[in-house]
Design a protein around this motif. Structure first.
Motif, PDB file in Angstrom:
ATOM      1  N   PRO A 132       0.820  -1.204   0.000  1.00 25.08           N
ATOM      2  CA  PRO A 132       0.000   0.000   0.000  1.00 25.08           C
ATOM      3  C   PRO A 132       0.862   1.265   0.000  1.00 25.08           C
ATOM      4  CG  PRO A 132      -0.747  -1.537   1.672  1.00 25.08           C
ATOM      5  CD  PRO A 132       0.539  -2.067   1.131  1.00 25.08           C
TER       6      PRO A 132
ATOM      7  N   GLU B 237      -2.424   3.991   3.883  1.00 27.21           N
ATOM      8  CA  GLU B 237      -3.490   3.304   4.615  1.00 27.21           C
ATOM      9  C   GLU B 237      -3.942   4.186   5.769  1.00 27.21           C
ATOM     10  OE1 GLU B 237      -3.237  -1.393   4.417  1.00 27.21           O
ATOM     11  OE2 GLU B 237      -1.531  -0.525   5.480  1.00 27.21           O
ATOM     12  N   GLN B 238      -5.237   4.130   6.060  1.00 33.56           N
ATOM     13  CA  GLN B 238      -5.782   4.952   7.127  1.00 33.56           C
ATOM     14  C   GLN B 238      -7.005   4.261   7.706  1.00 33.56           C
ATOM     15  OE1 GLN B 238      -7.321   8.602   5.559  1.00 33.56           O
ATOM     16  NE2 GLN B 238      -8.093   9.313   7.511  1.00 33.56           N
TER      17      GLN B 238
ATOM     18  N   ARG C 293      -9.352   2.520  -2.330  1.00 35.73           N
ATOM     19  CA  ARG C 293     -10.494   1.766  -1.793  1.00 35.73           C
ATOM     20  C   ARG C 293     -10.865   2.287  -0.425  1.00 35.73           C
ATOM     21  NH1 ARG C 293     -10.121  -4.591  -2.583  1.00 35.73           N
ATOM     22  NH2 ARG C 293     -11.777  -4.267  -1.124  1.00 35.73           N
TER      23      ARG C 293
ATOM     24  N   THR D 170     -12.699   0.734   2.725  1.00 32.08           N
ATOM     25  CA  THR D 170     -13.006  -0.635   3.151  1.00 32.08           C
ATOM     26  C   THR D 170     -13.448  -0.674   4.610  1.00 32.08           C
ATOM     27  OG1 THR D 170     -10.742  -1.014   3.856  1.00 32.08           O
ATOM     28  CG2 THR D 170     -11.269  -1.572   1.585  1.00 32.08           C
ATOM     29  N   ASP D 171     -13.815  -1.838   5.031  1.00 31.59           N
ATOM     30  CA  ASP D 171     -14.120  -2.099   6.445  1.00 31.59           C
ATOM     31  C   ASP D 171     -15.123  -1.109   7.027  1.00 31.59           C
ATOM     32  OD1 ASP D 171     -12.248  -4.162   6.323  1.00 31.59           O
ATOM     33  OD2 ASP D 171     -10.620  -2.805   6.861  1.00 31.59           O
TER      34      ASP D 171
ATOM     35  N   SER E  94     -14.418   1.384  -4.644  1.00 28.43           N
ATOM     36  CA  SER E  94     -13.085   1.719  -5.132  1.00 28.43           C
ATOM     37  C   SER E  94     -13.147   2.495  -6.437  1.00 28.43           C
ATOM     38  CB  SER E  94     -12.257   0.455  -5.325  1.00 28.43           C
ATOM     39  OG  SER E  94     -12.845  -0.360  -6.316  1.00 28.43           O
TER      40      SER E  94
ATOM     41  N   SER F 255      -6.402  12.355   0.785  1.00 27.05           N
ATOM     42  CA  SER F 255      -7.469  11.371   0.889  1.00 27.05           C
ATOM     43  C   SER F 255      -8.561  12.010   1.736  1.00 27.05           C
ATOM     44  CB  SER F 255      -6.937  10.110   1.572  1.00 27.05           C
ATOM     45  OG  SER F 255      -8.001   9.307   1.995  1.00 27.05           O
TER      46      SER F 255
ATOM     47  N   GLY G  48     -11.950   2.173   6.718  1.00 28.70           N
ATOM     48  CA  GLY G  48     -10.537   2.092   6.368  1.00 28.70           C
ATOM     49  C   GLY G  48     -10.336   2.629   4.968  1.00 28.70           C
TER      50      GLY G  48
ATOM     51  N   ASN H  64      -7.459   2.557   1.755  1.00 25.72           N
ATOM     52  CA  ASN H  64      -6.285   1.837   1.272  1.00 25.72           C
ATOM     53  C   ASN H  64      -5.999   2.285  -0.156  1.00 25.72           C
ATOM     54  OD1 ASN H  64      -4.575  -0.098   0.126  1.00 25.72           O
ATOM     55  ND2 ASN H  64      -5.322  -1.680   1.492  1.00 25.72           N
TER      56      ASN H  64
ATOM     57  N   THR I 254      -3.212   1.646  -3.250  1.00 25.19           N
ATOM     58  CA  THR I 254      -2.087   0.826  -3.696  1.00 25.19           C
ATOM     59  C   THR I 254      -1.776   1.101  -5.163  1.00 25.19           C
ATOM     60  OG1 THR I 254      -3.586  -0.980  -4.249  1.00 25.19           O
ATOM     61  CG2 THR I 254      -2.540  -1.090  -2.109  1.00 25.19           C
TER      62      THR I 254
END
Length: 161
Positions: A32, A35-36, A62, A64-65, A103, A115, A128, A130, A132
């Motif tokens: 990645p 990430e956060q 993306r 996520t979570d 995404s 971001s 989350g 991400n 990459t």
């Protein structure tokens, strides 16, 4: 001059393509770039976090979570990546039955980016982010090696005529 039979050159090319392909595929999973993890404590929250990209290319962003604690739910989530003046990509999710991720792909050159997440939530929710790098497909390397092999074969055939 040493003459190498054509079938052995073909074997060398095929072995080279296979070895190159295997090594490229094994390194294709990129780390990645950014990430956060963030949290929202109702009713609305926004967060813009700077990050740096070191190499030009295409990137997958993306969110996520998406999780919510008992009695809580997401209403909306907007996620985007931008420079200080230009939005490069974004996605928007609506409703308490929001997908687990969303995404988009964007192109970037080395520099500073942001971001940004804007979300509304009834209660306590988390997410989350991400980002990459998208690796160059192994097929490009294999194609180049195969093309070089074809050029080699045609040169050898021209010399023998």
């Amino acid at each position: 001059m040493i003459r190498i039979p054509l079938f052995s050159i073909e074997k060398i090319i095929i072995c080279g393509c296979l070895l190159f392909g295997v090594s490229t595929l094994s390194s294709a999973a990129s780390l990645p770039v950014f990430e956060q993890v963030g949290a929202i404590i109702g009713p609305a929250s926004s967060e813009s976090t700077p990050f740096t990209i070191a190499a030009s290319g295409s990137y997958l962003a993306r969110i996520t979570d998406l999780t919510f604690f008992p009695g809580s739910s997401f209403n909306t989530v907007a996620f985007g990546v931008s420079t200080s003046s230009l939005l490069l990509g974004s996605t928007f999710l609506v409703g308490p039955s929001t997908n687990d991720f969303a995404s988009f792909i964007f192109s970037a050159t080395p520099g500073k980016y942001f971001s940004s997440v804007l979300a509304t939530c009834d209660g306590i929710c988390s997410y989350g982010v991400n980002i990459t790098a998208i690796p160059i497909p192994p097929a490009i390397g294999l194609f180049s090696l195969g093309l070089a092999g074809l050029v080699l074969i045609s040169r050898r055939r021209q010399k023998s005529l």
